[in-house]
Design a protein around this motif. Structure first.
Motif, mmCIF file in Angstrom:
data_model
loop_
_atom_site.group_PDB
_atom_site.id
_atom_site.type_symbol
_atom_site.label_atom_id
_atom_site.label_comp_id
_atom_site.label_asym_id
_atom_site.label_seq_id
_atom_site.Cartn_x
_atom_site.Cartn_y
_atom_site.Cartn_z
ATOM 1 N N LEU A 22 -12.699 -80.190 46.079
ATOM 2 C CA LEU A 22 -13.621 -80.987 46.879
ATOM 3 C C LEU A 22 -15.012 -80.356 46.875
ATOM 4 O O LEU A 22 -16.026 -81.051 46.765
ATOM 5 C CB LEU A 22 -13.100 -81.120 48.313
ATOM 6 N N MET A 23 -15.057 -79.021 46.952
ATOM 7 C CA MET A 23 -16.337 -78.326 46.854
ATOM 8 C C MET A 23 -16.992 -78.605 45.501
ATOM 9 O O MET A 23 -18.200 -78.862 45.418
ATOM 10 C CB MET A 23 -16.128 -76.825 47.047
ATOM 11 N N ASP A 24 -16.199 -78.591 44.433
ATOM 12 C CA ASP A 24 -16.737 -78.854 43.099
ATOM 13 C C ASP A 24 -17.325 -80.258 42.999
ATOM 14 O O ASP A 24 -18.332 -80.475 42.314
ATOM 15 C CB ASP A 24 -15.644 -78.674 42.038
ATOM 16 N N CYS A 25 -16.693 -81.216 43.679
ATOM 17 C CA CYS A 25 -17.214 -82.588 43.667
ATOM 18 C C CYS A 25 -18.611 -82.652 44.271
ATOM 19 O O CYS A 25 -19.497 -83.352 43.770
ATOM 20 C CB CYS A 25 -16.274 -83.517 44.438
ATOM 21 N N VAL A 26 -18.804 -81.906 45.368
ATOM 22 C CA VAL A 26 -20.121 -81.894 46.008
ATOM 23 C C VAL A 26 -21.140 -81.214 45.098
ATOM 24 O O VAL A 26 -22.243 -81.731 44.872
ATOM 25 C CB VAL A 26 -20.059 -81.176 47.373
ATOM 26 N N LEU A 27 -20.778 -80.057 44.545
ATOM 27 C CA LEU A 27 -21.711 -79.300 43.711
ATOM 28 C C LEU A 27 -22.067 -80.046 42.429
ATOM 29 O O LEU A 27 -23.163 -79.874 41.885
ATOM 30 C CB LEU A 27 -21.118 -77.933 43.371
ATOM 31 N N ALA A 28 -21.144 -80.876 41.948
ATOM 32 C CA ALA A 28 -21.392 -81.625 40.716
ATOM 33 C C ALA A 28 -22.023 -82.990 40.979
ATOM 34 O O ALA A 28 -22.182 -83.786 40.050
ATOM 35 C CB ALA A 28 -20.076 -81.800 39.952
ATOM 36 N N ASN A 29 -22.387 -83.259 42.234
ATOM 37 C CA ASN A 29 -22.942 -84.566 42.606
ATOM 38 C C ASN A 29 -21.974 -85.703 42.300
ATOM 39 O O ASN A 29 -22.386 -86.835 42.042
ATOM 40 C CB ASN A 29 -24.275 -84.825 41.893
ATOM 41 N N ALA A 30 -20.673 -85.399 42.310
ATOM 42 C CA ALA A 30 -19.667 -86.416 42.013
ATOM 43 C C ALA A 30 -19.238 -87.182 43.255
ATOM 44 O O ALA A 30 -18.500 -88.157 43.152
ATOM 45 C CB ALA A 30 -18.451 -85.766 41.356
ATOM 46 N N CYS A 31 -19.657 -86.721 44.429
ATOM 47 C CA CYS A 31 -19.359 -87.434 45.668
ATOM 48 C C CYS A 31 -20.516 -87.225 46.633
ATOM 49 O O CYS A 31 -21.358 -86.342 46.436
ATOM 50 C CB CYS A 31 -18.040 -86.958 46.285
ATOM 51 N N ALA A 32 -20.558 -88.055 47.650
ATOM 52 C CA ALA A 32 -21.635 -87.942 48.631
ATOM 53 C C ALA A 32 -21.521 -86.621 49.375
ATOM 54 O O ALA A 32 -20.429 -86.220 49.783
ATOM 55 C CB ALA A 32 -21.559 -89.104 49.621
ATOM 56 N N LEU A 61 -10.608 -89.465 52.170
ATOM 57 C CA LEU A 61 -10.381 -88.385 51.210
ATOM 58 C C LEU A 61 -10.089 -88.953 49.824
ATOM 59 O O LEU A 61 -10.562 -88.423 48.805
ATOM 60 C CB LEU A 61 -9.220 -87.503 51.670
ATOM 61 N N ALA A 62 -9.324 -90.037 49.774
ATOM 62 C CA ALA A 62 -9.015 -90.666 48.491
ATOM 63 C C ALA A 62 -10.275 -91.196 47.824
ATOM 64 O O ALA A 62 -10.395 -91.188 46.589
ATOM 65 C CB ALA A 62 -8.004 -91.790 48.694
ATOM 66 N N ALA A 63 -11.234 -91.636 48.644
ATOM 67 C CA ALA A 63 -12.492 -92.132 48.087
ATOM 68 C C ALA A 63 -13.369 -90.984 47.584
ATOM 69 O O ALA A 63 -14.121 -91.142 46.621
ATOM 70 C CB ALA A 63 -13.245 -92.943 49.144
ATOM 71 N N LEU A 64 -13.258 -89.813 48.238
ATOM 72 C CA LEU A 64 -14.064 -88.661 47.835
ATOM 73 C C LEU A 64 -13.542 -88.022 46.556
ATOM 74 O O LEU A 64 -14.292 -87.733 45.625
ATOM 75 C CB LEU A 64 -14.078 -87.608 48.953
ATOM 76 N N VAL A 65 -12.232 -87.766 46.525
ATOM 77 C CA VAL A 65 -11.638 -87.076 45.379
ATOM 78 C C VAL A 65 -10.203 -87.556 45.221
ATOM 79 O O VAL A 65 -9.471 -87.655 46.203
ATOM 80 C CB VAL A 65 -11.686 -85.541 45.574
ATOM 81 N N PRO A 66 -9.763 -87.887 44.012
ATOM 82 C CA PRO A 66 -8.375 -88.322 43.815
ATOM 83 C C PRO A 66 -7.401 -87.226 44.228
ATOM 84 O O PRO A 66 -7.705 -86.039 44.129
ATOM 85 C CB PRO A 66 -8.299 -88.579 42.303
ATOM 86 N N ALA A 67 -6.237 -87.616 44.713
ATOM 87 C CA ALA A 67 -5.216 -86.641 45.101
ATOM 88 C C ALA A 67 -4.814 -85.802 43.903
ATOM 89 O O ALA A 67 -4.685 -86.302 42.784
ATOM 90 C CB ALA A 67 -3.996 -87.356 45.683
ATOM 91 N N VAL A 68 -4.612 -84.495 44.145
ATOM 92 C CA VAL A 68 -4.240 -83.575 43.068
ATOM 93 C C VAL A 68 -2.734 -83.620 42.855
ATOM 94 O O VAL A 68 -1.985 -83.641 43.826
ATOM 95 C CB VAL A 68 -4.689 -82.145 43.432
#
Length: 274
Positions: free
Chosen positions: A196-206, A267-274
């Protein structure tokens, strides 16, 4: 790859910090009061606290010997909120208020309880031997969180808390919900908060990077770990302790949540379940 910046929405007084302030004033965190004009260095633990339908903060106290004998007492009201982590002690936010304390008589307490002016657990705590119920009329409040120090707009907060109280609801999540919410977050990412942190750092989620600090003083065993600092109705605050620096970031939900089911959806909208 560019690092996300704190957006204009996160400056000033955003929805995120408004929600956090509402939670801290409504019972989240460990609270204490001090009669700062008489015994400024004596902090009295608050057994329970909550916002009332009248825009006051109700507190239950037991160790009151250091308080002056007076009908109105100037007090400092402090709340400290820790992260929902078992293996680390991380302060997520603190709230500091100046207020006037008024004691609530047994008759007034019965009247409050009859009309549901505050959550029932507050009256249960106040009914214990040696406990007393008091009301705080807050005059000024400051919130200190990952983005800095903010002056709380009391009228806006009071209106929101009063509306919630009158509707029989409370800000989400409060202390009783926090570990369940944090576990739901970890279960969604299979314990890998770093994704989830990586999604934020990569601009992949709000979201946004809230702050970046040197990792000096962080034990070696705690480095390379992503921690859950807070789960709020507006999003998730995370902290990654790297070898050189510690990054605190916020992943924003698309809309505010009020329960576990809505948390799962966001959470599902932010990052797909692992």
């Amino acid at each position: 790859m560019s690092e996300p910046c704190i957006t204009a929405q996160l400056f000033g007084w955003p929805e995120r910090t408004t929600s956090l302030a509402c939670r801290l004033l409504s019972g989240t965190g460990s609270a204490s009061i001090a009669a700062y004009r008489v015994n400024p260095h004596t902090n009295i633990p608050v057994i329970a606290h909550a916002a009332t339908a009248d825009g006051l903060i109700a507190v239950v106290l037991s160790e009151i010997d250091s308080l002056p004998e007076a009908d109105l007492i100037d007090v400092r009201f402090d709340v400290v909120k820790q992260a929902p982590e078992i293996t680390a002690r991380i302060t997520a936010a603190t709230l500091h208020s100046l207020a006037v304390l008024t004691w609530i008589s047994d008759d007034e307490r019965a009247e409050w309880e009859a009309r549901g002016a505050a959550p029932q657990h507050l009256f249960d705590a106040a009914a214990a031997p040696g406990s007393r119920l008091a009301a705080l009329s807050v005059r000024r409040t400051m919130l200190h969180d990952s983005t800095g120090i903010h002056r709380v707009p009391l009228e806006q907060i009071a209106e929101r808390l009063s509306a919630l109280s009158q509707s029989g609801t409370t800000p989400f999540p409060l202390s009783a919900d926090e570990f369940e919410v944090a576990e739901a977050l970890r279960a969604h990412v299979d314990g890998e908060l770093s994704c989830l942190m990586d999604c934020v750092l990569a601009n992949a989620c709000a979201g946004a990077v809230l702050r970046r600090d040197p990792s000096c003083g962080v034990p070696e065993a705690a480095r390379g770990v992503t921690w859950c600092v807070d789960v709020d109705s507006t999003g998730v605050t995370l902290m990654h302790t790297g070898e050189e620096d510690t990054v605190t970031a916020f992943a924003a939900f698309g809309s505010p949540i009020a329960g576990i089911d809505e948390l799962q959806r966001e959470l599902a909208a932010l990052v797909p379940a692992v």
